[in-house]
Scaffold this motif. Sequence first.
Motif, PDB file in Angstrom:
ATOM      1  N   THR A   1     102.401 -45.339 -13.781  1.00 34.39           N
ATOM      2  CA  THR A   1     102.930 -46.678 -14.063  1.00 34.39           C
ATOM      3  C   THR A   1     103.581 -46.726 -15.438  1.00 34.39           C
ATOM      4  O   THR A   1     103.037 -46.220 -16.423  1.00 34.39           O
TER       5      THR A   1
ATOM      6  N   VAL B   1     100.066 -54.617 -23.521  1.00 29.18           N
ATOM      7  CA  VAL B   1      99.134 -55.735 -23.615  1.00 29.18           C
ATOM      8  C   VAL B   1      99.148 -56.334 -25.017  1.00 29.18           C
ATOM      9  O   VAL B   1      99.141 -57.564 -25.184  1.00 29.18           O
TER      10      VAL B   1
ATOM     11  N   CYS C   1      92.375 -48.279 -15.392  1.00 34.26           N
ATOM     12  CA  CYS C   1      92.587 -48.749 -14.021  1.00 34.26           C
ATOM     13  C   CYS C   1      91.340 -49.338 -13.385  1.00 34.26           C
ATOM     14  O   CYS C   1      91.428 -49.930 -12.306  1.00 34.26           O
TER      15      CYS C   1
ATOM     16  N   LEU D   1      91.383 -52.338 -20.596  1.00 36.15           N
ATOM     17  CA  LEU D   1      92.418 -51.320 -20.467  1.00 36.15           C
ATOM     18  C   LEU D   1      91.898 -50.185 -19.602  1.00 36.15           C
ATOM     19  O   LEU D   1      90.753 -49.763 -19.743  1.00 36.15           O
TER      20      LEU D   1
ATOM     21  N   ARG E   1     100.308 -46.543 -22.982  1.00 35.76           N
ATOM     22  CA  ARG E   1     101.405 -47.432 -22.579  1.00 35.76           C
ATOM     23  C   ARG E   1     100.881 -48.823 -22.256  1.00 35.76           C
ATOM     24  O   ARG E   1     101.497 -49.839 -22.626  1.00 35.76           O
ATOM     25  N   GLN E   2      99.750 -48.875 -21.556  1.00 34.36           N
ATOM     26  CA  GLN E   2      99.182 -50.183 -21.215  1.00 34.36           C
ATOM     27  C   GLN E   2      98.774 -50.942 -22.466  1.00 34.36           C
ATOM     28  O   GLN E   2      99.038 -52.143 -22.585  1.00 34.36           O
TER      29      GLN E   2
ATOM     30  N   TYR F   1      98.141 -45.322 -11.269  1.00 34.59           N
ATOM     31  CA  TYR F   1      98.018 -45.847 -12.640  1.00 34.59           C
ATOM     32  C   TYR F   1      98.704 -44.920 -13.637  1.00 34.59           C
ATOM     33  O   TYR F   1      99.440 -45.368 -14.525  1.00 34.59           O
TER      34      TYR F   1
ATOM     35  N   PHE G   1     103.423 -52.294 -17.633  1.00 35.14           N
ATOM     36  CA  PHE G   1     102.110 -52.932 -17.584  1.00 35.14           C
ATOM     37  C   PHE G   1     102.168 -54.390 -18.054  1.00 35.14           C
ATOM     38  O   PHE G   1     101.179 -54.936 -18.509  1.00 35.14           O
ATOM     39  N   SER G   2     103.318 -55.008 -17.917  1.00 35.51           N
ATOM     40  CA  SER G   2     103.499 -56.353 -18.473  1.00 35.51           C
ATOM     41  C   SER G   2     103.017 -57.464 -17.552  1.00 35.51           C
ATOM     42  O   SER G   2     102.979 -58.630 -17.961  1.00 35.51           O
TER      43      SER G   2
END
Length: 449
Positions: free
Chosen positions: A346, A92, A314, A312, A87-88, A343, A349-350
Amino acid sequence: MSSIPGSGAPRPYQSYVYAYPHKTAYRPFPESGRPALRERWAGERKDALSLYLHVPFCEIRCGFCNLFTRIGAPDELTTRYLDALDRQATAVRDALGDAEPVRFAAAAFGGGTPTFLTAGELDRLCDIAEKRMGADLRAVPLSVETSPATATADRLTVLADRGATRLSIGVQSFADEEARAAVRPQRRADVESALARIRDARIPVLNIDLIYGIDGQTERTWRRSLDAALAWQPEELYLYPLYVRPLTGLGRAGEAGDQAWDAQRLLLYREGRDHLLSHGYEQVSMRMFRRTDAPPQGADDYACQTDGMIGLGCGARSYTSTLHYSFDYAVDMREIRGIIDTYTATEDFSRAEVGREVDEDEARRRHLLQSLLQAEGMEVAGYRKRFGRHPAEDFRCELDRFADLGWLDESAAPDRLMLTAEGLAYSDAVGPELFSPAVRADMAAYELK
């Protein structure tokens, strides 16, 4: 600059400066003012980014370790972690946009121990780097950290097949009793087996980490570890001084540094340095030694000055030209577990959560610090091109101090600032001397957890 009591000489082991500013100078951004990644990456150059994926899991926690990592991963935690990493990465990459070309020039998997993941999970980690971020792992240097217990044949096969060019293994000592003293239970036979598997995997560059200053270590046992490592002809060797940090296993045991320990570490450092130089290695920094015939890799430690970093996971950092950001940082195991759990839960992640704005003064300090700590030193022209000034105009007092201590090489070319051999030996004193007052204050005010 702290000194050895009674000598007037600076203490050689003050702080390992692997990044500036240190994460203990980071602070949470206010909820209403968290920087939007899309806005902060707009206008940044993105054609030579570095990509780092952090895996915060280990099978054991070494006594000296203050890295952001936890022991084990119960209840499918690695799956949840990789889901969050996915997801992160998606968020990103979206924030980077497509207005300018996005290209990654280097990639690394660190931790923790990335090879704590299973072979299938390592495949998924590579997919996140490639399919979500767009990194071509087979076309750029890819460095991966491992440990003797997790360097298994199936994991190494995945990494070799996916393009790994460098594998770094933390051995620390080939003497079982020294490993135990560092609270790192391992047997030399298992270490040797792991090294054999790594060589069988034919990953081009093998790096072996060793530590000096362990309780009970002598010049003789240090030389034995060096020779045991050299028997594998590693392309790189890192020689780390032992640090005893708060909240680590050794720190809780009450270990502490003193003048005699400083002298012992310096003695072992010089022994290790000279031994490697006599065996066909060149010194790249205080810690890093490379075999002279080793294949080239990406940028060395401290070399990246103007290119951005995407981190990328935590425990990873990201750098734009004006913002360094990450997630919360801790050493205590309970705190780390809580941060990892947050994390994995979450969804958005924006925006950056924790970090530090970097103004031009801090950028100048970072450029000088990270360049000067390389054995090849810093090109004055590069500094002048970036900042419009000679570094002596910005750091006259510090550079004069280094010169008075015999740390600056007066025989270097006029367009280069270099440390002497003694200056390199004192790198962990040179670096902290260049910290700004603001960074020093925030590091001092940081509440350990």
